[in-house]
Design a protein around this motif. Structure first.
Motif, PDB file in Angstrom:
ATOM      1  N   GLN A   1       0.815  -1.212   0.000  1.00 12.96           N
ATOM      2  CA  GLN A   1       0.000   0.000   0.000  1.00 12.96           C
ATOM      3  C   GLN A   1       0.851   1.265   0.000  1.00 12.96           C
ATOM      4  OE1 GLN A   1      -2.615  -0.249   3.332  1.00 12.96           O
ATOM      5  NE2 GLN A   1      -4.072  -1.510   2.246  1.00 12.96           N
ATOM      6  N   SER A   2       1.928   1.280   0.797  1.00 15.45           N
ATOM      7  CA  SER A   2       2.738   2.491   0.888  1.00 15.45           C
ATOM      8  C   SER A   2       3.698   2.562  -0.305  1.00 15.45           C
ATOM      9  CB  SER A   2       3.503   2.520   2.203  1.00 15.45           C
ATOM     10  OG  SER A   2       4.019   1.265   2.484  1.00 15.45           O
ATOM     11  N   PRO A   3       4.000   3.784  -0.780  1.00 16.18           N
ATOM     12  CA  PRO A   3       4.835   3.903  -1.984  1.00 16.18           C
ATOM     13  C   PRO A   3       6.236   3.342  -1.788  1.00 16.18           C
ATOM     14  CG  PRO A   3       4.373   6.058  -1.017  1.00 16.18           C
ATOM     15  CD  PRO A   3       3.531   5.079  -0.300  1.00 16.18           C
TER      16      PRO A   3
ATOM     17  N   GLN B   1      -1.915  -7.095   5.916  1.00 17.77           N
ATOM     18  CA  GLN B   1      -2.452  -5.757   6.192  1.00 17.77           C
ATOM     19  C   GLN B   1      -1.995  -4.741   5.152  1.00 17.77           C
ATOM     20  OE1 GLN B   1      -4.109  -3.920   8.827  1.00 17.77           O
ATOM     21  NE2 GLN B   1      -5.142  -5.888   9.020  1.00 17.77           N
ATOM     22  N   ASN B   2      -0.723  -4.847   4.772  1.00 16.94           N
ATOM     23  CA  ASN B   2      -0.130  -3.830   3.898  1.00 16.94           C
ATOM     24  C   ASN B   2      -0.395  -4.032   2.421  1.00 16.94           C
ATOM     25  OD1 ASN B   2       0.904  -2.579   6.052  1.00 16.94           O
ATOM     26  ND2 ASN B   2       2.970  -3.388   5.844  1.00 16.94           N
ATOM     27  N   ARG B   3      -0.819  -5.239   2.062  1.00 18.92           N
ATOM     28  CA  ARG B   3      -0.902  -5.520   0.627  1.00 18.92           C
ATOM     29  C   ARG B   3      -2.077  -4.751  -0.004  1.00 18.92           C
ATOM     30  NH1 ARG B   3      -4.410 -10.772  -0.422  1.00 18.92           N
ATOM     31  NH2 ARG B   3      -5.996 -10.248   1.071  1.00 18.92           N
ATOM     32  N   THR B   4      -1.985  -4.539  -1.297  1.00 17.05           N
ATOM     33  CA  THR B   4      -3.118  -3.942  -1.989  1.00 17.05           C
ATOM     34  C   THR B   4      -4.038  -5.072  -2.417  1.00 17.05           C
ATOM     35  OG1 THR B   4      -1.766  -4.035  -3.948  1.00 17.05           O
ATOM     36  CG2 THR B   4      -2.018  -1.882  -2.939  1.00 17.05           C
ATOM     37  N   LEU B   5      -5.318  -4.801  -2.366  1.00 19.61           N
ATOM     38  CA  LEU B   5      -6.265  -5.841  -2.746  1.00 19.61           C
ATOM     39  C   LEU B   5      -6.276  -5.986  -4.262  1.00 19.61           C
ATOM     40  CD1 LEU B   5      -9.222  -5.025  -0.380  1.00 19.61           C
ATOM     41  CD2 LEU B   5      -7.289  -6.521  -0.032  1.00 19.61           C
ATOM     42  N   LYS B   6      -6.697  -7.162  -4.701  1.00 21.89           N
ATOM     43  CA  LYS B   6      -6.722  -7.395  -6.144  1.00 21.89           C
ATOM     44  C   LYS B   6      -8.125  -7.785  -6.594  1.00 21.89           C
ATOM     45  CE  LYS B   6      -1.980  -8.584  -6.706  1.00 21.89           C
ATOM     46  NZ  LYS B   6      -1.627  -9.334  -5.498  1.00 21.89           N
ATOM     47  N   LEU B   7      -8.420  -7.393  -7.805  1.00 18.62           N
ATOM     48  CA  LEU B   7      -9.698  -7.767  -8.390  1.00 18.62           C
ATOM     49  C   LEU B   7      -9.401  -8.687  -9.565  1.00 18.62           C
ATOM     50  CD1 LEU B   7     -12.751  -7.431  -8.822  1.00 18.62           C
ATOM     51  CD2 LEU B   7     -12.265  -5.370 -10.115  1.00 18.62           C
ATOM     52  N   TYR B   8      -9.899  -9.912  -9.473  1.00 17.49           N
ATOM     53  CA  TYR B   8      -9.621 -10.915 -10.512  1.00 17.49           C
ATOM     54  C   TYR B   8     -10.858 -11.139 -11.375  1.00 17.49           C
ATOM     55  CZ  TYR B   8      -5.622 -12.406  -7.677  1.00 17.49           C
ATOM     56  OH  TYR B   8      -4.448 -12.467  -6.982  1.00 17.49           O
ATOM     57  N   THR B   9     -10.602 -11.497 -12.615  1.00 15.58           N
ATOM     58  CA  THR B   9     -11.708 -11.979 -13.446  1.00 15.58           C
ATOM     59  C   THR B   9     -11.221 -13.184 -14.243  1.00 15.58           C
ATOM     60  OG1 THR B   9     -13.411 -11.399 -15.021  1.00 15.58           O
ATOM     61  CG2 THR B   9     -11.267 -10.379 -15.376  1.00 15.58           C
ATOM     62  N   ASN B  10     -12.137 -14.127 -14.495  1.00 20.73           N
ATOM     63  CA  ASN B  10     -11.698 -15.365 -15.146  1.00 20.73           C
ATOM     64  C   ASN B  10     -11.532 -15.188 -16.653  1.00 20.73           C
ATOM     65  OD1 ASN B  10     -14.563 -15.123 -14.775  1.00 20.73           O
ATOM     66  ND2 ASN B  10     -14.785 -17.087 -15.778  1.00 20.73           N
ATOM     67  N   ASN B  11     -10.471 -15.798 -17.187  1.00 20.85           N
ATOM     68  CA  ASN B  11     -10.236 -15.757 -18.632  1.00 20.85           C
ATOM     69  C   ASN B  11     -11.017 -16.881 -19.296  1.00 20.85           C
ATOM     70  OD1 ASN B  11      -8.330 -13.750 -18.249  1.00 20.85           O
ATOM     71  ND2 ASN B  11      -6.698 -15.228 -17.929  1.00 20.85           N
TER      72      ASN B  11
ATOM     73  N   SER C   1     -21.960  -2.158  -4.488  1.00 18.25           N
ATOM     74  CA  SER C   1     -21.260  -1.313  -3.500  1.00 18.25           C
ATOM     75  C   SER C   1     -21.039  -2.095  -2.209  1.00 18.25           C
ATOM     76  CB  SER C   1     -22.060  -0.056  -3.188  1.00 18.25           C
ATOM     77  OG  SER C   1     -22.441   0.580  -4.356  1.00 18.25           O
ATOM     78  N   MET C   2     -22.005  -2.920  -1.860  1.00 17.35           N
ATOM     79  CA  MET C   2     -21.883  -3.733  -0.640  1.00 17.35           C
ATOM     80  C   MET C   2     -20.710  -4.715  -0.767  1.00 17.35           C
ATOM     81  SD  MET C   2     -22.950  -4.979   2.250  1.00 17.35           S
ATOM     82  CE  MET C   2     -24.631  -4.778   2.730  1.00 17.35           C
ATOM     83  N   ILE C   3     -20.537  -5.282  -1.948  1.00 12.73           N
ATOM     84  CA  ILE C   3     -19.435  -6.235  -2.153  1.00 12.73           C
ATOM     85  C   ILE C   3     -18.088  -5.532  -1.949  1.00 12.73           C
ATOM     86  CG2 ILE C   3     -18.293  -7.728  -3.844  1.00 12.73           C
ATOM     87  CD1 ILE C   3     -21.093  -8.143  -5.086  1.00 12.73           C
ATOM     88  N   THR C   4     -17.950  -4.350  -2.529  1.00 13.88           N
ATOM     89  CA  THR C   4     -16.675  -3.634  -2.382  1.00 13.88           C
ATOM     90  C   THR C   4     -16.457  -3.215  -0.932  1.00 13.88           C
ATOM     91  OG1 THR C   4     -17.780  -1.647  -3.102  1.00 13.88           O
ATOM     92  CG2 THR C   4     -16.514  -2.785  -4.738  1.00 13.88           C
ATOM     93  N   ALA C   5     -17.552  -2.833  -0.270  1.00 10.91           N
ATOM     94  CA  ALA C   5     -17.427  -2.468   1.153  1.00 10.91           C
ATOM     95  C   ALA C   5     -16.950  -3.673   1.957  1.00 10.91           C
ATOM     96  CB  ALA C   5     -18.762  -1.963   1.679  1.00 10.91           C
ATOM     97  N   MET C   6     -17.509  -4.831   1.637  1.00 10.52           N
ATOM     98  CA  MET C   6     -17.114  -6.062   2.351  1.00 10.52           C
ATOM     99  C   MET C   6     -15.636  -6.371   2.104  1.00 10.52           C
ATOM    100  SD  MET C   6     -20.120  -8.795   1.829  1.00 10.52           S
ATOM    101  CE  MET C   6     -21.572  -8.863   2.851  1.00 10.52           C
ATOM    102  N   ALA C   7     -15.205  -6.243   0.825  1.00  6.92           N
ATOM    103  CA  ALA C   7     -13.811  -6.554   0.480  1.00  6.92           C
ATOM    104  C   ALA C   7     -12.870  -5.605   1.215  1.00  6.92           C
ATOM    105  CB  ALA C   7     -13.607  -6.457  -1.018  1.00  6.92           C
ATOM    106  N   ASN C   8     -13.226  -4.332   1.247  1.00  6.16           N
ATOM    107  CA  ASN C   8     -12.367  -3.359   1.941  1.00  6.16           C
ATOM    108  C   ASN C   8     -12.343  -3.619   3.436  1.00  6.16           C
ATOM    109  OD1 ASN C   8     -11.358  -1.800  -0.169  1.00  6.16           O
ATOM    110  ND2 ASN C   8     -13.240  -0.625  -0.316  1.00  6.16           N
ATOM    111  N   TYR C   9     -13.487  -4.006   3.973  1.00  3.01           N
ATOM    112  CA  TYR C   9     -13.562  -4.249   5.418  1.00  3.01           C
ATOM    113  C   TYR C   9     -12.759  -5.492   5.813  1.00  3.01           C
ATOM    114  CZ  TYR C   9     -15.491  -4.998  10.049  1.00  3.01           C
ATOM    115  OH  TYR C   9     -15.618  -5.190  11.403  1.00  3.01           O
ATOM    116  N   MET C  10     -12.903  -6.531   5.007  1.00  6.29           N
ATOM    117  CA  MET C  10     -12.246  -7.800   5.348  1.00  6.29           C
ATOM    118  C   MET C  10     -10.797  -7.849   4.872  1.00  6.29           C
ATOM    119  SD  MET C  10     -14.595  -9.603   6.807  1.00  6.29           S
ATOM    120  CE  MET C  10     -14.449 -11.357   6.693  1.00  6.29           C
ATOM    121  N   ASN C  11     -10.444  -6.928   3.965  1.00  9.76           N
ATOM    122  CA  ASN C  11      -9.121  -6.952   3.345  1.00  9.76           C
ATOM    123  C   ASN C  11      -8.929  -8.232   2.517  1.00  9.76           C
ATOM    124  OD1 ASN C  11      -6.839  -5.564   2.868  1.00  9.76           O
ATOM    125  ND2 ASN C  11      -5.890  -5.918   4.839  1.00  9.76           N
ATOM    126  N   TYR C  12      -9.943  -8.579   1.775  1.00  9.25           N
ATOM    127  CA  TYR C  12      -9.920  -9.786   0.945  1.00  9.25           C
ATOM    128  C   TYR C  12      -9.835  -9.387  -0.536  1.00  9.25           C
ATOM    129  CZ  TYR C  12     -11.631 -12.889   4.703  1.00  9.25           C
ATOM    130  OH  TYR C  12     -11.771 -13.620   5.829  1.00  9.25           O
TER     131      TYR C  12
END
Ligand code: ATP
Ligand code: MG
Length: 508
Positions: free
Chosen positions: A96-98, A174-184, A258-269
Motif C-alpha cells: 500500500q505504501s509507496p 495488512q499492507n498488501r493492496t487488494l486485487k480484483l480478478y476476473t476469469n479468462n 457497493s456492498m461487495i466492495t465495502a465487504m472486500a475493503n472491510y475484510m481486506n480480501y
C-alpha cells in the motif's frame, strides 16, 4: 609523548596482523583452512556464549525466495528497523505504501521478547567465483542473522521465531493492496502466459461508512463478517468448511455491488469476479475454484442472468414430458438443439452447487461467496438454501436513515429544514439510493446543498406522480381486461342459450 608511542605501537601491530592475514590468504593450504576454522569456532564457542541463526534470502534448488526471510523482513520493517541508523528505501510490489523502509546492509537492530534481548543484522556475501547461469540472479547472497544468548535457546527457537513469522505474515496481509480478478476464457488457459484469472489492483473507495442502508442492518452484517473472520476454530469444531455465502438481492441501484466492495475493503480480501458465461463446463468451474486464494470473495453478479439455471431444470422437465409422450425418443438421447448446446455454456445447476459447497470448495478456506440478483424468485431454491447462501441480505429502496448517510457523504450535511419533507416523500415513493445519490451530486448549475436537496424533493415528487399514473394506468388496464372477460363470458352464455333453443326447436 606516551600517546604517540601507543599509536606507533598500534600501527605496527596492525601492520603485522595484516601481513599475517595476507600470508594466510595466499599460502595457507585451503583444505587445512577448513580444519582451522572448525577449531577456532570450537574454541570461540567456549568463551562466546551467543548463538546465531541465519535466514537466507533464497533457498531451495530453484532459487525460490525464502518465505521466512520475507516474513522476518516485513516484521523488522514494521517494528525495530525504524530504530536503525541507516535505512534502505525500496518500492515493494503489491504494497500500500509507496516505499518500504528496511535496515541497510551491515546494520544491526535490537528486539525484545518476554524480557529477552536479541539482535538482528542484515548482511550479504559475494560469491568468489562467477558462474554462468540460465537464471539471471543478483550476485549478492543476502541473509539476516539473529543473535541471542544460549540460555534462551528454547524460548527463541520455540516461540520467538514462530511469533516473528506470524507477525510478519499478518503485517504483509495488512499492507498488501487488494486485487480484483476476473476469469479468462478457457482458450487462454494454455500456452505461453497461461493464466486462469487476470487481475488489476482493487482500489474502490466504497466502505461500510459510505454505504447507505438501515444502520441496524449494516451493524448486523459487520458483526456477521467479524464472526466469520475470527471463527476458524468454531468452524473446525462444528466440522464445516471455513466459508460463508451471502445472497444480495434487490432492485437495480440499491447498492449490491457497493456492498461487495465495502465487504472486500472491510475484510481486506481479494475479489474474484466470476463471469459464469465464459466458463464452458463444470470441470472448468472446479479448476477456477482451485486457483483462487484464501482470504478472498468470490462473486457471481446477476446470477439469474448469468446462466439459465432455472431453465435447465425446466428443460429437463420438458424433455421428460416429451419422453413420456414418445417412447422412441427416450431411446434416442440425441436431441435436435445439440449444435446450439455445444456453443453455450454447459455449467449446470449441480455443477454450481458443487462449486459452492462440494468437497473442492473446502480447500483453501476463509472464502466468502456472494451472489447478487434483482429477482430472488427466479432462482432455484436449492441454490439459495441456507448452508449454501447462509445469509440473505435484501438491499431495498432508499429509506430515511439511508438518505441521511448519503446527505452526510455527498453534502456534509447532518440536518436541514428540508429533511422532514424528504422523509415524508421517501415514505410515499420508491427511489433507489443510486437515484437519490445522483440528485445529491454537484451539477454545473446547482452547487449549494440546499438547491441539491430541493432538486431531490422535486425528483421524489415526480417519481411519486409517475408511480401514481402508472398505478392508474394499470388499474384501468386490469379493469378493461375484466370487462373484456365479462363480455366474453356473456357472449358465450348467449351462444349456448341460442344453441339450446335451436336444439329444442329441432326436437319439437
Ligand atoms: N446503498 C448505497 N449507498 C451508497 N451509494 C449507493 C447505494 N446504492 C447505490 N449507490 C450508488 O449508486 C451506484 C450504483 O450502485 P450499485 O452498483 O451498488 O447498485 P446495484 O444494486 O449493484 O445495481 P445493479 O442491480 O444494477 O447491479 C453506486 O456507484 C453508488 O454510488
Ligand atoms: Mg451491481
Amino acid at each position: 609523548m606516551v600517546m604517540s608511542a601507543i599509536w606507533s605501537q598500534l600501527g605496527s601491530i596492525m601492520a603485522s596482523v595484516m601481513f599475517a592475514y595476507a600470508m594466510y590468504e595466499q599460502f595457507f593450504p585451503p583444505h587445512l583452512r577448513i580444519y582451522l576454522r572448525k577449531y577456532t569456532r570450537k574454541v570461540s564457542a567456549l568463551i562466546y556464549p551467543y548463538i546465531q541463526i541465519t535466514f537466507l534470502e533464497f533457498s531451495g534448488e530453484r532459487l525460490k525466495r525464502n518465505e521466512a526471510y520475507t516474513a522476518i523482513k516485513t516484521y523488522l520493517s514494521a517494528t525495530s528497523s525504524q530504530r536503525a541508523r541507516r535505512l534502505k528505501a525500496e518500492v515493494v510490489k503489491d504494497s500500500q505504501s509507496p516505499i518500504v523502509l528496511s535496515m541497510d546492509d551491515n546494520e544491526e537492530v535490537t528486539d525484545e521478547f518476554h524480557g529477552v534481548k536479541l539482535w538482528w543484522s542484515a548482511s550479504y556475501t559475494l560469491p568468489k567465483s562467477q558462474s554462468i547461469s540460465w537464471f539471471p540472479t543478483s550476485d549478492e547472497k543476502r541473509f539476516l542473522t539473529l543473535t541471542f544468548h544460549k540460555r534462551h535457546r528454547d524460548l527463541i527457537t520455540g516461540s520467538y521465531i514462530q511469533h516473528v513469522l506470524e507477525q510478519g505474515k499478518a503485517i504483509a496481509v495488512q499492507n498488501r493492496t487488494l486485487k480484483l480478478y476476473t476469469n479468462n476464457p478457457s482458450n487462454d488457459w494454455y500456452g505461453y502466459k497461461r493464466t486462469k484469472w487476470s487481475h488489476v489492483n482493487f482500489e474502490h473507495p466504497s466502505t461500510f461508512g459510505t454505504l447507505a442502508m438501515d444502520p441496524k442492518k449494516k451493524e448486523e452484517i459487520i458483526e456477521d463478517l467479524d464472526n466469520f473472520k475470527n471463527g476458524k476454530e468454531y468452524y473446525d469444531k462444528i466440522g464445516k468448511a471455513w466459508k460463508r455465502g451471502y445472497l444480495l438481492y434487490g432492485p437495480p441501484g440499491t447498492g449490491k455491488s457497493s456492498m461487495i466492495t465495502a465487504m472486500a475493503n472491510y475484510m481486506n480480501y481479494d475479489v474474484y469476479d466470476l463471469e459464469l458465461t465464459a466458463v464452458k463446463e463444470n470441470t472448468e468451474l472446479r479448476k477456477l475454484l482451485i486457483e483462487t486464494s484464501s482470504k478472498s470473495i468470490i462473486v457471481i453478479e446477476d446470477i439469474d442472468c448469468s446462466l439459465d439455471l432455472t431453465g435447465q431444470r425446466k428443460k429437463k422437465e420438458k424433455d421428460k414430458d416429451e419422453d413420456d409422450g414418445d417412447g422412441e425418443k427416450s431411446k434416442n438421447p440425441i436431441k435436435k438443439s445439440e449444435e446450439e448446446e455445444k456453443k453455450a455454456s454447459k455449467v449446470t445447476l449441480s455443477g454450481l452447487l458443487n462449486f459452492i459447497d462440494g468437497i473442492w470448495s473446502a480447500c483453501g478456506g476463509e472464502r466468502i461467496i456472494i451472489f447478487t440478483t434483482n429477482y430472488l424468485e427466479k432462482l432455484d431454491p436449492a441454490l439459495i438454501r441456507r448452508g449454501r447462501m447462509d445469509k440473505h441480505i435484501e438491499m431495498s429502496y432508499c429509506c430515511y436513515e439511508a438518505f441521511k448517510v448519503l446527505a452526510k457523504n455527498y453534502l456534509d450535511v447532518e440536518y436541514h429544514d428540508l429533511f422532514p419533507i424528504i422523509e415524508e416523500r421517501l415514505g410515499e415513493t420508491n427511489m433507489a439510493p443510486a437515484d437519490v445519490a445522483e440528485n445529491l451530486m454537484p451539477k454545473s448549475k446547482v452547487k449549494d446543498p440546499e438547491s441539491r436537496l430541493k432538486s431531490l424533493v422535486e425528483s421524489l415528487e415526480e417519481a411519486k406522480k409517475k408511480a401514481e399514473e402508472e398505478a392508474k394506468k394499470q388499474a384501468k388496464e386490469s379493469e378493461e381486461e375484466e370487462l373484456a372477460k365479462d363480455e366474453e363470458v356473456k357472449v358465450k352464455a348467449n351462444e349456448k342459450s341460442a344453441e339450446g333453443v335451436k336444439e329444442n326447436g329441432t326436437i319439437h
